[in-house]
Scaffold this motif. Sequence first.
Motif, PDB file in Angstrom:
ATOM      1  N   MET A  31       0.838  -1.209   0.000  1.00  0.00           N
ATOM      2  CA  MET A  31       0.000   0.000   0.000  1.00  0.00           C
ATOM      3  C   MET A  31       0.867   1.251   0.000  1.00  0.00           C
ATOM      4  O   MET A  31       0.659   2.179  -0.791  1.00  0.00           O
ATOM      5  CB  MET A  31      -0.871   0.034   1.262  1.00  0.00           C
ATOM      6  CG  MET A  31      -2.048  -0.869   1.282  1.00  0.00           C
ATOM      7  SD  MET A  31      -2.857  -0.693   2.892  1.00  0.00           S
ATOM      8  CE  MET A  31      -3.849  -2.186   2.899  1.00  0.00           C
ATOM      9  N   ILE A  32       1.835   1.283   0.912  1.00  0.00           N
ATOM     10  CA  ILE A  32       2.705   2.451   1.045  1.00  0.00           C
ATOM     11  C   ILE A  32       3.528   2.638  -0.223  1.00  0.00           C
ATOM     12  O   ILE A  32       3.621   3.738  -0.778  1.00  0.00           O
ATOM     13  CB  ILE A  32       3.615   2.309   2.271  1.00  0.00           C
ATOM     14  CG1 ILE A  32       2.784   2.130   3.538  1.00  0.00           C
ATOM     15  CG2 ILE A  32       4.531   3.520   2.423  1.00  0.00           C
ATOM     16  CD1 ILE A  32       3.607   1.756   4.770  1.00  0.00           C
ATOM     17  N   ASP A  33       4.129   1.546  -0.699  1.00  0.00           N
ATOM     18  CA  ASP A  33       4.964   1.614  -1.901  1.00  0.00           C
ATOM     19  C   ASP A  33       4.148   2.059  -3.111  1.00  0.00           C
ATOM     20  O   ASP A  33       4.591   2.898  -3.895  1.00  0.00           O
ATOM     21  CB  ASP A  33       5.582   0.237  -2.156  1.00  0.00           C
ATOM     22  CG  ASP A  33       6.403   0.189  -3.430  1.00  0.00           C
ATOM     23  OD1 ASP A  33       7.389   0.943  -3.524  1.00  0.00           O
ATOM     24  OD2 ASP A  33       6.043  -0.590  -4.338  1.00  0.00           O
ATOM     25  N   SER A  34       2.940   1.526  -3.266  1.00  0.00           N
ATOM     26  CA  SER A  34       2.114   1.838  -4.430  1.00  0.00           C
ATOM     27  C   SER A  34       1.654   3.289  -4.427  1.00  0.00           C
ATOM     28  O   SER A  34       1.620   3.941  -5.479  1.00  0.00           O
ATOM     29  CB  SER A  34       0.895   0.909  -4.480  1.00  0.00           C
ATOM     30  OG  SER A  34       1.311  -0.435  -4.643  1.00  0.00           O
ATOM     31  N   LEU A  35       1.300   3.818  -3.254  1.00  0.00           N
ATOM     32  CA  LEU A  35       0.853   5.202  -3.190  1.00  0.00           C
ATOM     33  C   LEU A  35       1.963   6.161  -3.595  1.00  0.00           C
ATOM     34  O   LEU A  35       1.764   7.036  -4.447  1.00  0.00           O
ATOM     35  CB  LEU A  35       0.363   5.533  -1.775  1.00  0.00           C
ATOM     36  CG  LEU A  35      -0.016   7.001  -1.551  1.00  0.00           C
ATOM     37  CD1 LEU A  35      -1.165   7.411  -2.463  1.00  0.00           C
ATOM     38  CD2 LEU A  35      -0.371   7.239  -0.089  1.00  0.00           C
ATOM     39  N   PHE A  36       3.143   5.994  -3.014  1.00  0.00           N
ATOM     40  CA  PHE A  36       4.192   6.990  -3.223  1.00  0.00           C
ATOM     41  C   PHE A  36       5.013   6.745  -4.485  1.00  0.00           C
ATOM     42  O   PHE A  36       5.798   7.599  -4.880  1.00  0.00           O
ATOM     43  CB  PHE A  36       5.084   7.073  -1.985  1.00  0.00           C
ATOM     44  CG  PHE A  36       4.347   7.630  -0.807  1.00  0.00           C
ATOM     45  CD1 PHE A  36       4.151   8.996  -0.686  1.00  0.00           C
ATOM     46  CD2 PHE A  36       3.793   6.796   0.138  1.00  0.00           C
ATOM     47  CE1 PHE A  36       3.432   9.518   0.371  1.00  0.00           C
ATOM     48  CE2 PHE A  36       3.069   7.305   1.204  1.00  0.00           C
ATOM     49  CZ  PHE A  36       2.883   8.667   1.322  1.00  0.00           C
ATOM     50  N   ASN A  37       4.821   5.589  -5.108  1.00  0.00           N
ATOM     51  CA  ASN A  37       5.425   5.359  -6.419  1.00  0.00           C
ATOM     52  C   ASN A  37       4.367   5.363  -7.516  1.00  0.00           C
ATOM     53  O   ASN A  37       4.604   4.886  -8.623  1.00  0.00           O
ATOM     54  CB  ASN A  37       6.237   4.059  -6.415  1.00  0.00           C
ATOM     55  CG  ASN A  37       7.520   4.208  -5.614  1.00  0.00           C
ATOM     56  OD1 ASN A  37       8.387   4.999  -5.966  1.00  0.00           O
ATOM     57  ND2 ASN A  37       7.648   3.468  -4.522  1.00  0.00           N
ATOM     58  N   LYS A  38       3.173   5.879  -7.158  1.00  0.00           N
ATOM     59  CA  LYS A  38       2.097   6.179  -8.114  1.00  0.00           C
ATOM     60  C   LYS A  38       1.629   4.946  -8.891  1.00  0.00           C
ATOM     61  O   LYS A  38       1.343   5.017 -10.088  1.00  0.00           O
ATOM     62  CB  LYS A  38       2.547   7.291  -9.069  1.00  0.00           C
ATOM     63  CG  LYS A  38       2.954   8.579  -8.345  1.00  0.00           C
ATOM     64  CD  LYS A  38       3.492   9.624  -9.316  1.00  0.00           C
ATOM     65  CE  LYS A  38       3.851  10.917  -8.596  1.00  0.00           C
ATOM     66  NZ  LYS A  38       4.954  10.741  -7.617  1.00  0.00           N
ATOM     67  N   LYS A  39       1.530   3.832  -8.188  1.00  0.00           N
ATOM     68  CA  LYS A  39       0.981   2.614  -8.794  1.00  0.00           C
ATOM     69  C   LYS A  39      -0.476   2.491  -8.346  1.00  0.00           C
ATOM     70  O   LYS A  39      -0.832   1.629  -7.544  1.00  0.00           O
ATOM     71  CB  LYS A  39       1.796   1.389  -8.374  1.00  0.00           C
ATOM     72  CG  LYS A  39       3.275   1.483  -8.719  1.00  0.00           C
ATOM     73  CD  LYS A  39       4.039   0.309  -8.127  1.00  0.00           C
ATOM     74  CE  LYS A  39       5.534   0.441  -8.354  1.00  0.00           C
ATOM     75  NZ  LYS A  39       6.296  -0.664  -7.713  1.00  0.00           N
ATOM     76  N   TYR A  40      -1.325   3.357  -8.869  1.00  0.00           N
ATOM     77  CA  TYR A  40      -2.694   3.468  -8.369  1.00  0.00           C
ATOM     78  C   TYR A  40      -3.542   2.250  -8.707  1.00  0.00           C
ATOM     79  O   TYR A  40      -4.559   2.000  -8.054  1.00  0.00           O
ATOM     80  CB  TYR A  40      -3.336   4.736  -8.926  1.00  0.00           C
ATOM     81  CG  TYR A  40      -2.609   6.000  -8.513  1.00  0.00           C
ATOM     82  CD1 TYR A  40      -2.309   6.254  -7.175  1.00  0.00           C
ATOM     83  CD2 TYR A  40      -2.191   6.932  -9.458  1.00  0.00           C
ATOM     84  CE1 TYR A  40      -1.632   7.401  -6.800  1.00  0.00           C
ATOM     85  CE2 TYR A  40      -1.513   8.081  -9.093  1.00  0.00           C
ATOM     86  CZ  TYR A  40      -1.234   8.307  -7.762  1.00  0.00           C
ATOM     87  OH  TYR A  40      -0.556   9.440  -7.389  1.00  0.00           O
ATOM     88  N   SER A  41      -3.144   1.486  -9.730  1.00  0.00           N
ATOM     89  CA  SER A  41      -3.920   0.290 -10.084  1.00  0.00           C
ATOM     90  C   SER A  41      -3.917  -0.735  -8.960  1.00  0.00           C
ATOM     91  O   SER A  41      -4.820  -1.562  -8.866  1.00  0.00           O
ATOM     92  CB  SER A  41      -3.356  -0.338 -11.359  1.00  0.00           C
ATOM     93  OG  SER A  41      -2.008  -0.746 -11.166  1.00  0.00           O
TER      94      SER A  41
END
Length: 402
Positions: A44-54
């Motif tokens: 969750m944290i990695d996806s949010l801040f690396n813009k992996k919204y999918s």
Amino acid sequence: MKIRSIEIKGLFDQFNYTIPLVNEEDLLILTAPNGFGKTMILNMIDSLFNKKYSFFQKLVFDNIVFEFERNTQLEIVKQENMAKVDFLLYENNQKVETFTYSSKQDAELIKNIDLHLPFVRFDENTWQDRMTGRFLTTDEIVREYNLFMPEAKNRKINTKNKYPKLEELTNNITVYLIKEHRLFKKIIQPRNSFESKNYMSYAVEEYAKELKSSINTIIQKFFRISQELDSSFPKRLLSETTNIEEKEFKRRFEVLQKKQAKLKSFGLTESDQEVPIYDKENARVLLVYLKDSEQKLQVFDELVQRLELFTSILNENRFTFKQIEITKEKGFHFVTNKGKELNLTDLSSGEQHEVVLLYELIFRTTSNTLVLIDEPEISLHVTWQKAFLKDLLAIIALQKMQ
């Protein structure tokens, strides 16, 4: 800015968590039985801040709230029909921005990227620009290359970001995820490479090559600075108006000698630091020479700090019948206590895990980074697991990371 806490509701339709992230040690450990969502929380944290919204489109959850410093909150809400995800940004309890993500839009973007030759898919939402080697998310490609606006088919245009506050928030926090499966790395060949196929490689071998490249880059910088200083030495000598006392001269040159000795022990230089005899009449010349020597060796300071920590953990606390050596020719390699050099792939699974994990923490992260480690204890003997926490605190102190 730091994340203060994360509140998760309805993870996998059954778990609710409130997780505080800020403490004096800048270290948080999540522990739970398998299947309780530890890896998903990191993702969750990695996806949010690396813009992996999918990622959030596919994740089963009801609501996630990130609370930050400066009274800022980001709420992520899955819509009832599961087709869209809302990102709601609040400042001082007032909603200031809303961003809605749709998987249908993403599918169209990915189709266009697949047709755009400079990009090759790395994983589900990450691509590599084969011209530059850069890794980008789908959203970053859209913003930076303007691929999907009709008027941008044949030329680049400037686009205004519709969500500036969300962009600013995610850009202010750097997140680095060290994944559970870390012994192998996928190597994507550049577009102009003679090799046409991508392949998997041992991470320990790739990191040795990477360290070799970093060392040689810094050595080149050292020589460039040395040439510049040597060529301007006469001019600076004539303009120098101050002198240096003998006591201060000896103190500063003693520091230089210690630096030079460390560089020599790592094979970064071959000569020792020469200490000229102090002469009061030539104090002005000696001061300029001293300043030049300090400026030349300063380029190695950060690298040496990291090398010292990396090698000390492995040689003093870990490997008993072998030790790591640093060279500018190989980056790093291992030799037995009888002097025989080992192939990096001859290391056991636990030894490779230890080297790769330490390398990523020490050499691949930067100050003020939020580092996420999934299952740091994989393949490590229990004594190494016990020692890891102490080593991690030392790395945090050096890297100034969370």
